[in-house]
Design an enzyme around this catalytic site. Sequence first.
Site, mmCIF file in Angstrom:
data_model
loop_
_atom_site.group_PDB
_atom_site.id
_atom_site.type_symbol
_atom_site.label_atom_id
_atom_site.label_comp_id
_atom_site.label_asym_id
_atom_site.label_seq_id
_atom_site.Cartn_x
_atom_site.Cartn_y
_atom_site.Cartn_z
ATOM 1 N N GLU A 1 0.845 -1.199 0.000
ATOM 2 C CA GLU A 1 0.000 0.000 0.000
ATOM 3 C C GLU A 1 0.881 1.250 0.000
ATOM 4 O OE1 GLU A 1 -0.862 1.959 3.319
ATOM 5 O OE2 GLU A 1 -0.913 0.288 4.750
ATOM 6 N N LYS B 1 -5.495 10.511 0.885
ATOM 7 C CA LYS B 1 -5.689 9.145 1.358
ATOM 8 C C LYS B 1 -6.894 8.572 0.622
ATOM 9 C CE LYS B 1 -6.322 6.497 5.639
ATOM 10 N NZ LYS B 1 -6.500 6.584 7.106
ATOM 11 N N ASP C 1 -17.791 4.233 13.155
ATOM 12 C CA ASP C 1 -16.466 4.496 12.578
ATOM 13 C C ASP C 1 -15.740 3.154 12.410
ATOM 14 O OD1 ASP C 1 -14.104 5.474 11.692
ATOM 15 O OD2 ASP C 1 -13.743 6.838 13.378
ATOM 16 N N SER D 1 -13.439 0.862 9.669
ATOM 17 C CA SER D 1 -12.596 0.979 8.480
ATOM 18 C C SER D 1 -13.184 0.222 7.293
ATOM 19 C CB SER D 1 -11.196 0.438 8.777
ATOM 20 O OG SER D 1 -10.424 0.367 7.596
ATOM 21 N N ALA D 2 -13.077 0.832 6.111
ATOM 22 C CA ALA D 2 -13.518 0.169 4.875
ATOM 23 C C ALA D 2 -12.670 -1.062 4.565
ATOM 24 C CB ALA D 2 -13.448 1.149 3.708
ATOM 25 N N ASP D 3 -11.509 -1.165 5.244
ATOM 26 C CA ASP D 3 -10.654 -2.345 5.036
ATOM 27 C C ASP D 3 -11.410 -3.629 5.344
ATOM 28 O OD1 ASP D 3 -8.767 -0.395 4.638
ATOM 29 O OD2 ASP D 3 -7.651 -0.789 6.494
ATOM 30 N N LYS E 1 -4.401 -2.329 14.197
ATOM 31 C CA LYS E 1 -3.673 -1.259 14.878
ATOM 32 C C LYS E 1 -4.125 -1.163 16.340
ATOM 33 C CE LYS E 1 -2.941 1.615 10.768
ATOM 34 N NZ LYS E 1 -3.750 0.975 9.725
#
Length: 764
Positions: free
Chosen positions: A42, A105, A157, A159-161, A178
């Site tokens: 990435e 980003k 909230d 993450s789209a991951d 993380k």
Amino acid sequence: MFKRIHIATRFRPFLRNHSTCIQVSDEVRQSLLENKPVLALESTIITHGLPYPDNINMANKVESLIRSHNVTPATISFIDGTPKIGLSQSEIEKLGDINNYKSLKISRRDIPYIMSSNLTGGTTIASTMLLASQVGIDCFSTGGLGGVHRNGELTMDISADLDELSKTPVAVICSGPKSILDIEKTMEYLETKGVPVITYNDTQENDSITNIPGFYTRDSGTKSPFIINDLQKAAEMIYNGKYGLNLQNGYVFCIPPPIESALSKDYIDSLIDKIQIEADLLNIKGKYLTPFMLSKLNEYSKGASVKSNVEFVLNNALAGCNISKNLSLLKSKKSLVQPVIKNTIEKKIEKQIEKQIEKTVEEPRVINTFIIGSIGVDTISKLNTNKDKANPNDSNPGTVTQSIGGVGYNISKSYNVFNNDSLFISLINPSDFQGKSILSEFNSLNSSDEGLLKLTDDSRTCQYNSIHYNNGELVISVADFNLIEEKDNYLKQHFLNLFNKYKPSTVIIDSNLSTDFMQFIIDNSSILNYKIIYEPTSIKKSLKLSNTSLNTYPNNEIQLITPNIKELDSIYKSFEYKDKFNDIDNWFNVLDSLGIDTIFRNRLDSICSDSKILKNYLNHGIFQKSFKLLPYTPNILIKDGANGILLIQLTDKSSENLKFNSINDPITLVSHGRNNLGVIVQYFNIPSSLSNDEIKNVTGAGDTLLGYLSSNLSKLINNENSSFQIDDLSSVIRKNLFIKSQIAAGLSIKSESSVNIEKLKEIK
């Protein structure tokens, strides 16, 4: 550097049909074409993860590390609106220089806007996965995984991951979610989405690791769904899910950060709690939250978090290399004709390949040997005088003859006199004069041209021009073999198609081939289970061997090389220059086991003292150079023209009776080292019947020698078990084989043509 590509869904059935404007670098594109391992990277870690210039230094270091493990790095980003896979140095610097460039980003939702606005930015895990999947990249290495933020169940909230992992079949190799996230809820979300999360037990002790890592820490406190002790298992999981059942989800492989680089969980948690309070006060949310928290972590930890981050990324890249290489091997074993990315020209060539393969509808014949190399028209000019009377600055009377030649073809022609189990593979343009001449010769010899890939573009069929003195000595030659080097991509696919049909046990290559193609043949030898014989071709071209990556004994890819004295010296010097003799763990360990001690050297000195030729070899270091090359190439046959041939071998039967009847005929010496290893040295003098023969053309002598030798070895290899080696031959068979190889070469030099077929039939 970049070529715009389209995806051939016939070769990649798991891809969606689409029209793509992704730009893939030549390096990445080539690796995908050949099914070499590729590891995606990435770029938000460049644009938002680390401060400048640490980000650029890290990006370069990671790519360099990946290449050093024979894997192709594929850093992914958007440059001026264009999605790019594989970045140039200037593009990496543009992404990372946040003082002069504004890099955004970019996640999945942002892509249409970024492209239509011609903007530049780094890809998140989600968008990196998406683009990697579009071109068939299986594995992606990063730092930490995104997930559910603390209080994410209230703020949504997330993450789209995580959602991308549920629908894009790419494996993400990371250090876990993380630490700034709610890791337990992240695991629950992935479980709901059907995404397997696997933790690698890097301690290699059962049950020593039960929890997933938390990026900065080795233990997040959250139990891992699956634990594996071997990264080979990771490759098998990807293969079974993606290629076995066509599952469309991703995979998360968590690699615990190295113990020496990991930070204390309590320490990190205390910093995160402090930073979270600041973020809430400043109302920092959404995609801005992670960069803010990472920046503050770097500030409060006084750079410790950035240092750890870089170490984790490197560690994950190593694991990613391991997984991608194992997956590449699995894919190769299951299907010889691999998924391919093709541009318009390549699709046209592919149709030509398929057309040629379809022509051969009869029952396949038995092919045990592929001979791959050059073919072209040889123009041989012979002066009427010798060197002392030739005028280099004027026209000289002489004769000019033309024939079909090329090292690979010469080997094939002589091979076919004695054995019909080979197929010659090369490239021609059937529409130019040289190509038409080649096809005409194949027809006249009633030989199959199935191995000739016919390219109908502006390519030139290979040519070779040489000038000789009256005694046959070479003055100068010019070789135009650009076709076989420049079009090697097509040759690779042609080879795979033919291999899938015949599955030969031996592949002979000459050094007119490109280094990249030679590496391709070397890399596939263990996968496809064939032995390699290498003909160095010339002093200059023999240098190519040192540019390939070779394993040492007992995992040798190349079983036999056939240099002359000058080519041997060239190979040795280039290996020395490339530091191939500094590999203590592998190369030196083998060399040190061969028993080349003082006693053996004294015996060698004694034998050489009785022979002027052998003494000359000793004085010029021929034995020493050969010994040092043996761990890489265990059989070295040195051709020395009228002086005979010298065979130097690595044997694993040194303590056994090697069936040598006499040490004098031929001269033979065996060393006895550790683990049954040793060296066999044999010198075969030139047969007396050839001593006074008239020399007309030496061009194909060495090729003919190898053709006779390899054709007879093929009979022996394919009549024995798969472990057959040259040192299995009895002394009588060895002597007969190598003496007759010289006779074959001697008969060939009586003719003006490179290979004298009629004369060779006399010793059939």
